[in-house]
Write an enzyme that holds these catalytic residues in place. Sequence first.
Site, PDB file in Angstrom:
ATOM      1  N   SER A 147      -0.347 -35.735 -24.677  1.00 39.87           N
ATOM      2  CA  SER A 147       0.098 -34.840 -25.743  1.00 39.87           C
ATOM      3  C   SER A 147       1.211 -35.507 -26.530  1.00 39.87           C
ATOM      4  O   SER A 147       1.929 -36.373 -26.015  1.00 39.87           O
ATOM      5  CB  SER A 147       0.625 -33.530 -25.137  1.00 39.87           C
ATOM      6  OG  SER A 147       1.233 -32.710 -26.120  1.00 39.87           O
ATOM      7  N   TYR A 160       5.958 -28.422 -19.565  1.00 42.17           N
ATOM      8  CA  TYR A 160       4.806 -29.143 -20.109  1.00 42.17           C
ATOM      9  C   TYR A 160       5.222 -30.534 -20.579  1.00 42.17           C
ATOM     10  O   TYR A 160       4.543 -31.531 -20.297  1.00 42.17           O
ATOM     11  CB  TYR A 160       4.200 -28.345 -21.265  1.00 42.17           C
ATOM     12  CG  TYR A 160       2.910 -28.906 -21.787  1.00 42.17           C
ATOM     13  CD1 TYR A 160       1.724 -28.736 -21.086  1.00 42.17           C
ATOM     14  CD2 TYR A 160       2.861 -29.587 -23.002  1.00 42.17           C
ATOM     15  CE1 TYR A 160       0.523 -29.238 -21.572  1.00 42.17           C
ATOM     16  CE2 TYR A 160       1.676 -30.092 -23.501  1.00 42.17           C
ATOM     17  CZ  TYR A 160       0.512 -29.914 -22.776  1.00 42.17           C
ATOM     18  OH  TYR A 160      -0.672 -30.420 -23.263  1.00 42.17           O
ATOM     19  N   LYS A 164       3.905 -34.311 -19.223  1.00 43.82           N
ATOM     20  CA  LYS A 164       3.258 -35.288 -20.099  1.00 43.82           C
ATOM     21  C   LYS A 164       4.096 -36.564 -20.250  1.00 43.82           C
ATOM     22  O   LYS A 164       3.527 -37.660 -20.391  1.00 43.82           O
ATOM     23  CB  LYS A 164       2.960 -34.663 -21.467  1.00 43.82           C
ATOM     24  CG  LYS A 164       1.936 -33.532 -21.410  1.00 43.82           C
ATOM     25  CD  LYS A 164       0.597 -34.000 -20.818  1.00 43.82           C
ATOM     26  CE  LYS A 164      -0.466 -32.924 -20.894  1.00 43.82           C
ATOM     27  NZ  LYS A 164      -1.770 -33.359 -20.359  1.00 43.82           N
TER      28      LYS A 164
END
Length: 255
Positions: A147, A160, A164
């Site tokens: 991402s 998150y 990542k």
Amino acid sequence: MIELPKTPSFSLPGKKALVAGASSGIGFACASALAEAGAHVVLGARRVEKLEQIVAAMSEQGWSAEALQLDIADVEATAATVSANGPFDILVNSAGLARHSSAVETSPEDFDAVMEVNLRGAYFLAQAVAKELISNERPGSLITISSQMGHVGGVDRAVYCASKFAVEGFTKAMALEWGSSQIRVNTVCPTFIRTPFTEATFDNPERVKWVEEKIKLGRTGTVEDIMGAVLYLASDASSLVTGTAMMVDGGWTAD
């Protein structure tokens, strides 16, 4: 007489690919791209019924595909499944999980759930595929759908982002270790892509306005925007590309 260089092939006949998280969204699109390019694609996800519907649709197109039940959070079962069905020349790991909240409200349960899939599951899936390639002395291309949030921060996305950023780190380390075996390891880093996974974000007009202001090309993404990047990294066209992140973010991270 001038001899003109030949463009490396983007075709994948004779290649066997595993796509994790292939039942919807980006994973579904990536599986379609690889199958259309001639690879035999093994679609992995927890929802086998949906996979079988996709495989049937691909077969109608004359593409080669099969369904495989796969839950990358179960590391031991995943390793056994890869060993029994590999080796895979190509891995696209699109399995992922997001539980958004402000950093001060993050629960240990949400933290562990995200890390179990996005980091632990992704790490050991790549390991399992690489082990089979190495033992069979075969080259390969391992691609994780990461991402843009593996390169920048985001409001309500601390967990998150952490997962990542970690994916980007192990990708570089694995690329260094497995380069001598001709195994390439890269990530694709999308911006906000319209999928069932991101519906909650797109249902919030204020959040959509913020997203579109950050994307320099002025639009959010579709799964088709990811397909070309994955096909490039899977094919011989990217034979000297490893340990890197392909940004498909409309310029978000260019600042």
